[in-house]
Design an enzyme around this catalytic site. Sequence first.
Site, PDB file in Angstrom:
ATOM      1  N   ILE A  87       8.721  -9.066   0.377  1.00 24.35           N
ATOM      2  CA  ILE A  87       8.090 -10.369   0.583  1.00 24.35           C
ATOM      3  C   ILE A  87       7.308 -10.789  -0.657  1.00 24.35           C
ATOM      4  O   ILE A  87       7.503 -11.883  -1.199  1.00 24.35           O
ATOM      5  CB  ILE A  87       7.173 -10.336   1.824  1.00 24.35           C
ATOM      6  CG1 ILE A  87       7.972  -9.993   3.086  1.00 24.35           C
ATOM      7  CG2 ILE A  87       6.472 -11.678   1.993  1.00 24.35           C
ATOM      8  CD1 ILE A  87       9.077 -10.967   3.428  1.00 24.35           C
ATOM      9  N   HIS A 139      20.700  -9.779   8.674  1.00 26.41           N
ATOM     10  CA  HIS A 139      21.037 -10.135  10.051  1.00 26.41           C
ATOM     11  C   HIS A 139      21.591 -11.554  10.165  1.00 26.41           C
ATOM     12  O   HIS A 139      21.178 -12.454   9.428  1.00 26.41           O
ATOM     13  CB  HIS A 139      19.800 -10.008  10.942  1.00 26.41           C
ATOM     14  CG  HIS A 139      19.313  -8.601  11.114  1.00 26.41           C
ATOM     15  ND1 HIS A 139      19.825  -7.745  12.053  1.00 26.41           N
ATOM     16  CD2 HIS A 139      18.361  -7.894  10.441  1.00 26.41           C
ATOM     17  CE1 HIS A 139      19.210  -6.570  11.964  1.00 26.41           C
ATOM     18  NE2 HIS A 139      18.313  -6.644  10.991  1.00 26.41           N
ATOM     19  N   VAL A 198      -6.285  -3.217  -3.621  1.00 23.20           N
ATOM     20  CA  VAL A 198      -7.403  -4.153  -3.442  1.00 23.20           C
ATOM     21  C   VAL A 198      -8.448  -3.500  -2.554  1.00 23.20           C
ATOM     22  O   VAL A 198      -8.194  -3.177  -1.394  1.00 23.20           O
ATOM     23  CB  VAL A 198      -6.910  -5.479  -2.841  1.00 23.20           C
ATOM     24  CG1 VAL A 198      -8.097  -6.401  -2.545  1.00 23.20           C
ATOM     25  CG2 VAL A 198      -5.926  -6.160  -3.784  1.00 23.20           C
ATOM     26  N   ARG A 224       7.481   0.035  10.234  1.00 18.76           N
ATOM     27  CA  ARG A 224       7.568  -1.408  10.392  1.00 18.76           C
ATOM     28  C   ARG A 224       6.204  -1.942  10.805  1.00 18.76           C
ATOM     29  O   ARG A 224       5.476  -1.296  11.555  1.00 18.76           O
ATOM     30  CB  ARG A 224       8.604  -1.770  11.459  1.00 18.76           C
ATOM     31  CG  ARG A 224       9.917  -1.025  11.301  1.00 18.76           C
ATOM     32  CD  ARG A 224      10.765  -1.184  12.567  1.00 18.76           C
ATOM     33  NE  ARG A 224      11.921  -0.301  12.525  1.00 18.76           N
ATOM     34  CZ  ARG A 224      12.126   0.717  13.366  1.00 18.76           C
ATOM     35  NH1 ARG A 224      11.242   0.986  14.307  1.00 18.76           N
ATOM     36  NH2 ARG A 224      13.203   1.461  13.270  1.00 18.76           N
ATOM     37  N   ILE A 265       5.693  -8.841   9.086  1.00 21.46           N
ATOM     38  CA  ILE A 265       7.075  -9.133   8.712  1.00 21.46           C
ATOM     39  C   ILE A 265       7.925  -7.896   8.996  1.00 21.46           C
ATOM     40  O   ILE A 265       8.289  -7.133   8.100  1.00 21.46           O
ATOM     41  CB  ILE A 265       7.182  -9.568   7.236  1.00 21.46           C
ATOM     42  CG1 ILE A 265       6.138 -10.650   6.913  1.00 21.46           C
ATOM     43  CG2 ILE A 265       8.577 -10.060   6.932  1.00 21.46           C
ATOM     44  CD1 ILE A 265       6.307 -11.956   7.651  1.00 21.46           C
ATOM     45  N   SER A 310      11.518  -6.555  11.277  1.00 18.77           N
ATOM     46  CA  SER A 310      12.888  -7.075  11.340  1.00 18.77           C
ATOM     47  C   SER A 310      12.914  -8.431  12.043  1.00 18.77           C
ATOM     48  O   SER A 310      12.254  -8.602  13.069  1.00 18.77           O
ATOM     49  CB  SER A 310      13.777  -6.090  12.104  1.00 18.77           C
ATOM     50  OG  SER A 310      15.094  -6.541  12.160  1.00 18.77           O
ATOM     51  N   CYS A 326      27.319  13.263  -9.282  1.00 18.97           N
ATOM     52  CA  CYS A 326      27.704  12.716  -7.973  1.00 18.97           C
ATOM     53  C   CYS A 326      28.015  11.220  -8.053  1.00 18.97           C
ATOM     54  O   CYS A 326      28.970  10.735  -7.456  1.00 18.97           O
ATOM     55  CB  CYS A 326      26.597  12.941  -6.958  1.00 18.97           C
ATOM     56  SG  CYS A 326      26.227  14.660  -6.578  1.00 18.97           S
ATOM     57  N   CYS A 386      24.345  16.029  -3.842  1.00 20.87           N
ATOM     58  CA  CYS A 386      23.391  17.099  -4.185  1.00 20.87           C
ATOM     59  C   CYS A 386      21.944  16.622  -4.163  1.00 20.87           C
ATOM     60  O   CYS A 386      21.028  17.426  -4.329  1.00 20.87           O
ATOM     61  CB  CYS A 386      23.741  17.705  -5.537  1.00 20.87           C
ATOM     62  SG  CYS A 386      23.099  16.811  -6.972  1.00 20.87           S
ATOM     63  N   CYS A 401      20.720  16.661 -11.423  1.00 18.79           N
ATOM     64  CA  CYS A 401      20.300  15.685 -12.435  1.00 18.79           C
ATOM     65  C   CYS A 401      18.795  15.498 -12.566  1.00 18.79           C
ATOM     66  O   CYS A 401      18.323  14.970 -13.581  1.00 18.79           O
ATOM     67  CB  CYS A 401      20.958  14.335 -12.167  1.00 18.79           C
ATOM     68  SG  CYS A 401      20.484  13.574 -10.590  1.00 18.79           S
TER      69      CYS A 401
END
Length: 485
Positions: free
Chosen positions: A12, A49, A172, A310, A335, A337, A402, A437, A442
């Site tokens: 957002i 969605h 903040v 969420r 905010i 889903s 990979c 992996c 890496c």
Amino acid sequence: MYDAAIIGAGIIGSNIARELSKYDLKVILLEKDNDVSNGTTKANSGIVHAGYDAEPGTLKAKFNVLGNEMYEKLCRELEVPFRRIGSLVVATKEEDMETIEQLYAKGKANGVPDMKILSKEEAQKLESNLSDNIAGALYAATAGIVGSWEFAIALAENAVDNGVELRLNSEVKDIQKLEESYRLITASGEIQTKYVINAAGLFADAIHNMVSTPTFEIIPNRGQYQLFDKNSGKHVNTVVFQCPTKHGKGVVVLPTVHYNLLVGPNAEAVDSKDALDTSKEGMGFIKEKAKESVKGIRFNEVITSFSGLRAKTPSGDFIIEESKGAKGFINVAAIDSPGLTAAPAIAEYVVNLLKDIAGEFNINKNFRPNRRPSVQFAALSDEEKMKLIEKDPRYGRIICRCENITEGEIVDIIKRNAGATTVDGVKRRARPGSGRCQGGFCSPWVMEILARELNININEIVKDGKNSYILTEATKQPQVQLQEA
């Protein structure tokens, strides 16, 4: 003095920052963590969605459909992976068909195009691995999948390219109301701004309460997921939902934009806004529920599990408004889903809301909508690869086997605006460590590249969060030295 300060650099806040960068304004984007997209944005389903679930007339319904329509253009401009693959809501028993009819009616009321109620046979023809016990499904062609953190990172990068200041590690701590502005006390110092946009996700209520009496509460809700190896990536072709309940949209089975398979989430009310652990019980629930809609999922191919939080409120709808107790302070809160889908439309709405408060803004005549192009080495032809390696040998050095990610690609995403500074920050931008992996091969090389490019000691490199240190002291000299830039 800043014109606007945005608190929170998730999907957002980053969308709003990029939208404000279209104007001749001095804007700062503040993030309490050490990278953008480090909250809810980095741990969700990545679903765009269609918009049939939300109650007609709500902000969720309005911004879901509007946001969905904006994805192709935005993701093309910003080089973000997006695929419009459609979705199915599956009735796992005959009585669920009533819910399917209700969702179809909501979708029509919300203006969702290209929906169809399918029989059991029609749905199974579309998705051959659907359970034998299903009764039917709702198909929505406009649903899609996106790289959610990649989208937020690209938005933040493009915003900075266009003049926005990004300040990380800047939680903040307090906000003081002045006569015609606000003073924000942050972990990185004080700033003064005419307007504040509160996009602080799970902590939006605490930020709002610094300037006004409490008017809403954010309730964290945890969802756990399982990510599968690419061998399972074609098990389904669309996003396969179950019929929703009051707790959520049920366990979803879907391919990811990078051709893995993702299953989850469950839904758990939790007390802490930092409760990101996973559990045996949560994984077991996901496994059993997923079997109700999709058969034959190979759970022995799970390569990692994770959870996300969420931001919910009792009202069940987004909160997007100027605070009644603080003029020029805009809350963009709760905010959950379909927040990822709605984010581009929310950003436009918030900027228009700010214009209503402050007056019209001058256009930024130097605004560049396109992100600087990046190299996807594995997607190049052999001839293109050879030419690139001749120009920059670092593209000839595979770091992640990979995902076939090169040193050149990693250096590029470190050097960009809003670039990577952590191992997981590199992973989210260029994908080393995302394969089977999970970084076992890496990660040490990624750490060496980060230390070299950031000109810091390798002991200072963290996995993700600010104190997630990996190394303490050297045990031996590396056998392979990476080429200096």
